[in-house]
Design a protein around this motif. Structure first.
Motif, short mmCIF file in Angstrom:
data_model
loop_
_atom_site.label_atom_id
_atom_site.label_comp_id
_atom_site.label_asym_id
_atom_site.label_seq_id
_atom_site.Cartn_x
_atom_site.Cartn_y
_atom_site.Cartn_z
N ILE A 167 33.31 48.70 25.38
CA ILE A 167 33.06 47.33 26.55
C ILE A 167 32.56 45.79 26.68
O ILE A 167 32.54 45.51 26.71
CB ILE A 167 33.15 47.34 28.11
CG1 ILE A 167 32.25 48.49 28.01
CG2 ILE A 167 34.37 48.69 27.84
CD1 ILE A 167 31.41 48.38 29.46
N SER A 168 32.03 46.22 24.84
CA SER A 168 30.97 45.08 24.19
C SER A 168 32.24 43.91 23.88
O SER A 168 32.40 43.53 21.81
CB SER A 168 30.74 45.03 22.91
OG SER A 168 29.67 46.57 23.25
N VAL A 169 32.49 43.37 24.37
CA VAL A 169 33.53 41.75 24.01
C VAL A 169 33.00 40.80 24.73
O VAL A 169 32.96 40.32 26.00
CB VAL A 169 34.60 42.21 24.39
CG1 VAL A 169 36.52 41.46 24.56
CG2 VAL A 169 35.92 43.06 24.60
N LYS A 170 32.88 39.76 23.71
CA LYS A 170 32.59 38.73 24.07
C LYS A 170 33.35 37.18 24.72
O LYS A 170 32.48 36.73 25.48
CB LYS A 170 31.54 37.87 22.62
CG LYS A 170 30.64 38.76 22.42
CD LYS A 170 30.20 37.62 21.00
CE LYS A 170 28.75 38.25 20.06
NZ LYS A 170 28.56 37.26 19.47
N ILE A 171 34.38 37.64 24.49
CA ILE A 171 35.15 36.79 25.12
C ILE A 171 36.86 37.42 25.55
O ILE A 171 37.31 37.96 24.95
CB ILE A 171 35.92 35.29 24.21
CG1 ILE A 171 34.73 34.88 23.85
CG2 ILE A 171 36.83 34.98 24.99
CD1 ILE A 171 35.44 33.66 22.41
N PRO A 172 36.64 37.86 27.09
CA PRO A 172 37.88 37.97 27.97
C PRO A 172 38.95 37.40 27.02
O PRO A 172 39.15 36.85 26.38
CB PRO A 172 37.69 37.93 29.22
CG PRO A 172 37.02 36.61 29.52
CD PRO A 172 36.00 36.98 28.03
N GLY A 173 40.35 38.64 27.49
CA GLY A 173 41.61 37.40 27.04
C GLY A 173 41.98 36.75 28.15
O GLY A 173 41.76 36.60 29.42
N GLN A 174 42.88 36.03 27.82
CA GLN A 174 43.17 34.62 28.65
C GLN A 174 44.16 35.26 29.64
O GLN A 174 44.12 35.35 31.31
CB GLN A 174 44.56 33.64 27.84
CG GLN A 174 44.39 32.37 29.02
CD GLN A 174 43.60 31.32 29.38
OE1 GLN A 174 42.84 31.14 28.70
NE2 GLN A 174 43.52 31.82 30.37
N LEU A 175 45.22 36.56 29.25
CA LEU A 175 46.37 36.51 30.45
C LEU A 175 45.35 37.76 31.39
O LEU A 175 45.45 38.05 32.07
CB LEU A 175 47.35 37.81 29.47
CG LEU A 175 48.62 37.16 29.24
CD1 LEU A 175 48.98 37.84 28.46
CD2 LEU A 175 49.45 37.09 30.21
N THR A 176 44.17 38.84 30.35
CA THR A 176 44.23 39.65 31.69
C THR A 176 42.79 38.94 32.69
O THR A 176 42.93 39.49 33.58
CB THR A 176 43.34 40.49 30.56
OG1 THR A 176 41.98 39.85 29.94
CG2 THR A 176 43.57 41.70 29.45
N PHE A 177 42.20 37.38 31.61
CA PHE A 177 41.14 36.80 33.00
C PHE A 177 42.57 36.34 33.63
O PHE A 177 41.31 36.08 35.20
CB PHE A 177 40.82 35.70 32.11
CG PHE A 177 40.49 34.54 32.48
CD1 PHE A 177 38.41 35.17 34.42
CD2 PHE A 177 40.50 33.60 33.16
CE1 PHE A 177 38.27 34.38 34.55
CE2 PHE A 177 40.07 32.29 34.22
CZ PHE A 177 39.06 32.70 34.90
#
Length: 402
Positions: free
Chosen positions: A232-242
């Motif tokens: 779960i080490s993600v710096k920028i979330p997805g646009q759709l998911t956000f």
């Protein structure tokens, strides 16, 4: 295109016998610890060891025949890689996975074992992703995104349908969040069927990108500190998911590595479950914060692909956190019988010596002295504290290293 509840139902109907309906397991142990009625959604028992196969399989199954001829490409350091590789092998199509050069050798081997061509490029996901996009452009292969894709999100959402099918009166659901595909899919499924169910996303405190994004109301890059929860080490979330999560989530919360380590240890010792750090994050929040007393709660154990070397550290750190493993450094006069006196006190305390390192030569050990570092097994914090108190009363010079 945003994923829909109808798309989730379609993904459910297309999974056939290749994707398991994972069990929902009631845990009296964690119910007692958290003061909630806890059910564990065992996605670590899914094929390839995580929920990721759900999205990869549905996405690849949905490709046109022409797209399948050109194959697929993906970037991942672990679970998504294995999911895409396995799904591609089921469909008999070419698959290239770009993994960071520092990816776990075990995960690289597993991905190759599912039939993928593995390219090692870059030192992080972003660099691997850039290479994957380059390969897709050159070959015409379809890029399979790890989370920001409507069909990927929809297939992960089937987990929400399964939770409600097995526990219709659930009060709250806790989900680990990295890029957000798992949480977004489950949110759509659960909120469509029962909007009164409270859904909470859990992130690593080292990578709080979705937490900060929801808080700020816009996608916000965040994180980068070292963490064991690489999944779960993600710096920028997805646009759709956000967009989905900010609209539907009830709360996003954070946990740290110490809380995750304790939870992994408890899962192994009490439930005999091996769950990876990212997969244990949501249960770690329940254990550390006890946020839902008296409620029926589901926590998604998202994956079980954990490096064996890390697993050994988790066991030692878990024992230490519970006062069952002491690491202690003692400075002794370098004379016959000095060490025996210490050993006698340890024996009287009914502790067990696991390992001893005896050192006379290091520069920080003065002449006429000896340093002894010991790992001691005790029956718990009470016994450990009693032994420490005895050493203090004997005026033994020591330093606790755990």
């Amino acid at each position: 295109m945003n994923p829909t509840f109808e798309e989730i139902q379609k993904a459910n109907s297309m999974r056939g016998d290749k994707i398991k309906k994972t069990p929902l397991i009631h845990s009296p142990t964690f119910s007692d610890i958290t003061e909630s009625e806890v059910y564990l959604k065992a996605e670590f028992r899914q094929k390839t060891g995580s929920f990721k196969i759900r999205g990869a399989y549905y996405k690849i199954k949905s490709l046109s025949e022409d797209e399948k001829k050109h194959g697929v490409v993906a970037a991942s350091a672990g679970n998504h890689a294995q999911g895409v590789a396995f799904a591609s092998s089921l469909e008999g199509i070419p698959c290239t996975i770009v993994m960071p050069k520092n990816a776990s050798p075990a995960k690289v081997a597993a991905t190759k074992g599912y039939g993928a061509n593995v390219v090692l490029e870059g030192i992080n996901y972003d660099e691997s992703s850039a290479k994957a996009k380059e390969i897709a452009k050159e070959t015409g292969a379809t890029m399979i995104h790890a989370f920001d894709d409507p069909q990927i999100i929809a297939a992960q959402g089937v987990i929400g349908l399964e939770i409600l099918e097995d526990l219709p009166d659930v009060d709250e659901v806790y989900i680990p969040i990295g890029g957000g595909g798992l949480a977004a899919g489950i949110l759509i499924a659960i909120k469509e069927k029962n909007p009164n169910v409270r859904v909470v996303g859990v992130q690593s405190r080292s990578f709080p990108s979705m937490y900060e994004s929801v808080k700020q109301g816009a996608i916000t890059a965040s994180g980068g500190a070292r963490t064991i929860a690489d999944g779960i080490s993600v710096k920028i979330p997805g646009q759709l998911t956000f967009n989905i999560i900010k609209e539907l989530i009830d709360e996003v919360v954070l946990v740290d590595d110490a809380e995750i380590t304790k939870t992994m240890f408890l899962l192994m010792e009490r439930m005999k479950f091996v769950v990876e750090p990212a997969g244990a994050a949501s249960l770690a929040y329940l254990i550390s914060k006890k946020p839902a007393p008296g409620k029926k709660v589901v926590t998604v154990l998202a994956g079980g692909n954990v490096d064996m070397y890390l697993l050994g550290q988790i066991v030692d750190k878990g024992l230490a956190a519970m006062g069952r493993l002491l690491k202690i450094s003692i400075l002794l006069p370098d004379r016959p019988g000095a060490f025996k006196e210490i050993v006698d006190e340890i024996t009287l305390a009914n502790a067990n010596i696991v390992e001893v390192v005896h050192d006379r030569l290091s520069s920080n050990v003065s002449a006429g002295s000896a340093s002894v570092t010991m790992n001691l097994e005790t029956q718990g914090k009470e016994q450990a504290d009693a032994l420490i108190e005895v050493l203090r009363k004997k005026n033994v010079q020591f330093t606790l290293l755990t």
